[in-house]
Design a protein around this motif. Structure first.
Motif: not given
Length: 110
Positions: A64-73, A78-81
């Motif tokens: 969940x912490x990785x997902x939160x950081x990815x969403x923030x990035x 303005x990157x895509x997943x």
């Protein structure tokens, strides 16, 4: 046995799971082609096939912490997943000297 739905004029048609779906207002009429409007033409022009590298779907679970950081990035830079995951995986694979693959996804053993 319970009756799921009735067929007829404008009634709903039964679909899987006992739910019903109403016919789409732009549904095809027998003997006619699809309804074409200005918005349909604009959408069609956006759906032209893109030329680029072949992509495949990758499903995985992350913390969940990785997902939160990815969403923030994604939101703040303005990157895509897809681009973030691809760059991160490429860097990891390079670090471990995994051979490169051709555009079709084939690794030529060295």
């Amino acid at each position: 046995m319970a009756q799921v739905g009735k067929r007829g004029g404008n009634s709903s048609r039964p679909i899987e799971g006992g739910r019903t779906a109403r016919p789409h207002k732009d549904a095809r009429v027998p003997g006619r082609g699809p309804v074409v409007t200005a918005s349909t033409e604009a959408l069609t022009s956006k759906l032209e096939p893109r030329k680029g590298p072949v992509k495949v779907q990758l499903n995985t679970w992350v913390l969940a912490s990785t997902e939160a950081r990815l969403k923030w990035l994604v939101a703040n830079q303005k990157f895509t997943v897809t681009s973030v995951v691809d760059v991160a995986l490429q860097e990891l694979l390079d670090r471990y000297n995994v051979p490169s693959a051709d555009p079709d996804g084939q690794i030529r053993e060295q």
